[in-house]
Design a protein around this motif. Structure first.
Motif, PDB file in Angstrom:
ATOM      1  N   ALA A  51       0.814  -1.213   0.000  1.00 28.91           N
ATOM      2  CA  ALA A  51       0.000   0.000   0.000  1.00 28.91           C
ATOM      3  C   ALA A  51       0.844   1.258   0.000  1.00 28.91           C
ATOM      4  O   ALA A  51       0.359   2.336  -0.331  1.00 28.91           O
ATOM      5  N   GLN A  52       2.124   1.143   0.362  1.00 31.50           N
ATOM      6  CA  GLN A  52       3.012   2.300   0.400  1.00 31.50           C
ATOM      7  C   GLN A  52       3.827   2.434  -0.879  1.00 31.50           C
ATOM      8  O   GLN A  52       4.713   3.272  -0.958  1.00 31.50           O
ATOM      9  N   ALA A  53       3.513   1.621  -1.886  1.00 29.77           N
ATOM     10  CA  ALA A  53       4.233   1.717  -3.150  1.00 29.77           C
ATOM     11  C   ALA A  53       3.849   2.996  -3.862  1.00 29.77           C
ATOM     12  O   ALA A  53       2.872   3.659  -3.523  1.00 29.77           O
ATOM     13  N   SER A  54       4.614   3.331  -4.882  1.00 29.91           N
ATOM     14  CA  SER A  54       4.354   4.559  -5.616  1.00 29.91           C
ATOM     15  C   SER A  54       2.972   4.564  -6.235  1.00 29.91           C
ATOM     16  O   SER A  54       2.333   5.593  -6.365  1.00 29.91           O
ATOM     17  N   ASP A  55       2.482   3.409  -6.651  1.00 27.90           N
ATOM     18  CA  ASP A  55       1.146   3.279  -7.222  1.00 27.90           C
ATOM     19  C   ASP A  55       0.607   1.907  -6.864  1.00 27.90           C
ATOM     20  O   ASP A  55       1.196   0.906  -7.237  1.00 27.90           O
ATOM     21  N   GLY A  56      -0.522   1.873  -6.145  1.00 27.18           N
ATOM     22  CA  GLY A  56      -1.256   0.632  -5.944  1.00 27.18           C
ATOM     23  C   GLY A  56      -0.489  -0.439  -5.211  1.00 27.18           C
ATOM     24  O   GLY A  56       0.515  -0.213  -4.569  1.00 27.18           O
ATOM     25  N   GLY A  57      -0.964  -1.675  -5.320  1.00 27.64           N
ATOM     26  CA  GLY A  57      -0.343  -2.814  -4.676  1.00 27.64           C
ATOM     27  C   GLY A  57      -0.883  -4.099  -5.247  1.00 27.64           C
ATOM     28  O   GLY A  57      -1.849  -4.118  -5.986  1.00 27.64           O
ATOM     29  N   GLY A  58      -0.272  -5.202  -4.891  1.00 26.63           N
ATOM     30  CA  GLY A  58      -0.729  -6.481  -5.409  1.00 26.63           C
ATOM     31  C   GLY A  58       0.131  -7.594  -4.879  1.00 26.63           C
ATOM     32  O   GLY A  58       0.585  -7.555  -3.758  1.00 26.63           O
ATOM     33  N   ALA A 222       4.000  -9.393  -0.713  1.00 27.04           N
ATOM     34  CA  ALA A 222       3.274  -8.119  -0.750  1.00 27.04           C
ATOM     35  C   ALA A 222       3.863  -7.223  -1.826  1.00 27.04           C
ATOM     36  O   ALA A 222       4.046  -6.032  -1.629  1.00 27.04           O
ATOM     37  N   PHE A 223       4.157  -7.826  -2.972  1.00 29.23           N
ATOM     38  CA  PHE A 223       4.770  -7.074  -4.066  1.00 29.23           C
ATOM     39  C   PHE A 223       3.725  -6.191  -4.749  1.00 29.23           C
ATOM     40  O   PHE A 223       2.609  -6.638  -5.005  1.00 29.23           O
ATOM     41  N   PRO A 224       4.046  -4.928  -5.070  1.00 31.08           N
ATOM     42  CA  PRO A 224       3.049  -4.010  -5.639  1.00 31.08           C
ATOM     43  C   PRO A 224       2.866  -4.198  -7.139  1.00 31.08           C
ATOM     44  O   PRO A 224       3.444  -3.487  -7.961  1.00 31.08           O
ATOM     45  N   THR A 225       2.046  -5.164  -7.511  1.00 31.99           N
ATOM     46  CA  THR A 225       1.859  -5.505  -8.919  1.00 31.99           C
ATOM     47  C   THR A 225       1.419  -4.310  -9.753  1.00 31.99           C
ATOM     48  O   THR A 225       1.935  -4.073 -10.846  1.00 31.99           O
ATOM     49  N   VAL A 226       0.434  -3.554  -9.268  1.00 36.05           N
ATOM     50  CA  VAL A 226      -0.088  -2.437 -10.044  1.00 36.05           C
ATOM     51  C   VAL A 226       0.986  -1.376 -10.240  1.00 36.05           C
ATOM     52  O   VAL A 226       1.126  -0.804 -11.325  1.00 36.05           O
ATOM     53  N   ALA A 227       1.775  -1.104  -9.201  1.00 37.84           N
ATOM     54  CA  ALA A 227       2.822  -0.092  -9.316  1.00 37.84           C
ATOM     55  C   ALA A 227       3.880  -0.494 -10.330  1.00 37.84           C
ATOM     56  O   ALA A 227       4.483   0.354 -10.984  1.00 37.84           O
TER      57      ALA A 227
END
Length: 265
Positions: A51-58, A222-227
């Motif tokens: 959730a703290q990624a530059s954009d989104g999460g996944g 908890a890798f930010p797929t969308v980002a």
């Protein structure tokens, strides 16, 4: 004719010399083992949640020493949330008092125009003294992104399902942090900071220059797929490797991701 005492002294000297020689060989072997087996720790950027990624999460992961990376459509990729559903109609609110006009915001510096499709050939990061040929990699039968291996284990790989560097969207390049216990192509990747530049030469003879705007580390679950894979307004680049502590099998538990935008072409 030598006396028994002289024989004993001569034999003792030979044993001493042999022992010293054996110790010297053992010492050299230990020094060589130490120099070749101690890799040290790669730079570790800040650990964040998806959730703290530059954009989104996944949910996705990149792994070293032969691991794989789930593709953008892998299980766990971002799905629509309640915020994407149409809201129930509500009663109109009372009109508010007119607000004072806001000062116009300063226009952002325009990004470099997007390039047409052309596959990457060379990755260059001057701040890390890194230059290497890039080769394409796709998805395996299980839908996971393959990882560099064999003769190309120490080379960076461009995910051929992502835009080419310079096209609109996030181009994805992965590389190992270590391979076979030795530092690999992206061992120093976590040292990149905002403002650092990365150049990618392309088959059409052009060079796409990107600037880092974020570097972070995420747990593999908890890798930010969308980002990483999601749409972007302009041409961007993602560099991915492993990081964090090791599990019982010697695999890193986290991923390091560098986010970049195109600034020159």
């Amino acid at each position: 004719m030598t006396s028994p005492g002289e024989n004993r002294r001569g034999g003792g000297r030979r044993l001493t010399i042999a022992a010293l020689g054996a110790l010297a060989v053992l010492g050299a072997l230990l020094v060589g083992y130490t120099l070749t087996s101690q890799v040290g720790e790669p730079p570790q950027p800040e650990l964040r949640t998806a959730a703290q990624a530059s954009d989104g999460g996944g949910d996705a992961q990149a792994s070293d020493d032969g691991g794989t990376v789930p593709g953008p459509s892998a299980e766990g990729a971002a799905t629509p949330t309640a915020a994407d559903e149409p809201a129930e109609p509500t009663e109109p609110a009372e009109p508010a008092e007119p607000a004072e006009p806001a000062e116009p915001a300063e226009p952002e510096e325009p990004l470099a125009p997007a390039l047409t499709r052309s596959e990457p050939t060379t990755l260059r990061i001057d701040s890390l003294s890194l230059e290497a040929e890039v080769f394409p990699l796709g998805l395996g039968p299980d839908g996971a992104l393959l990882a560099p291996s064999g003769e190309r284990a120490h080379d960076p790989a461009w995910f051929d399902g992502s835009p080419t560097p310079g096209e609109v969207g996030p181009s994805v390049i992965e590389g190992h942090v270590t391979w076979g216990g030795d530092p690999s192509i992206f061992f120093e990747l976590g040292a990149l900071r905002s403002g650092d530049r990365v150049e990618v030469d392309r088959e059409d003879g052009t060079t796409a220059t990107f600037e880092v705007y974020d570097t972070a580390r995420f747990a593999k679950d908890a890798f930010p797929t969308v980002a990483v894979y999601g749409r972007t307004d302009g041409p961007e680049l993602r560099l991915i490797t492993c990081g964090g502590e090791l599990d019982d099998q010697g695999h890193h538990l986290d991923n390091t991701v560098v986010f970049l935008r195109l600034i020159e072409n």
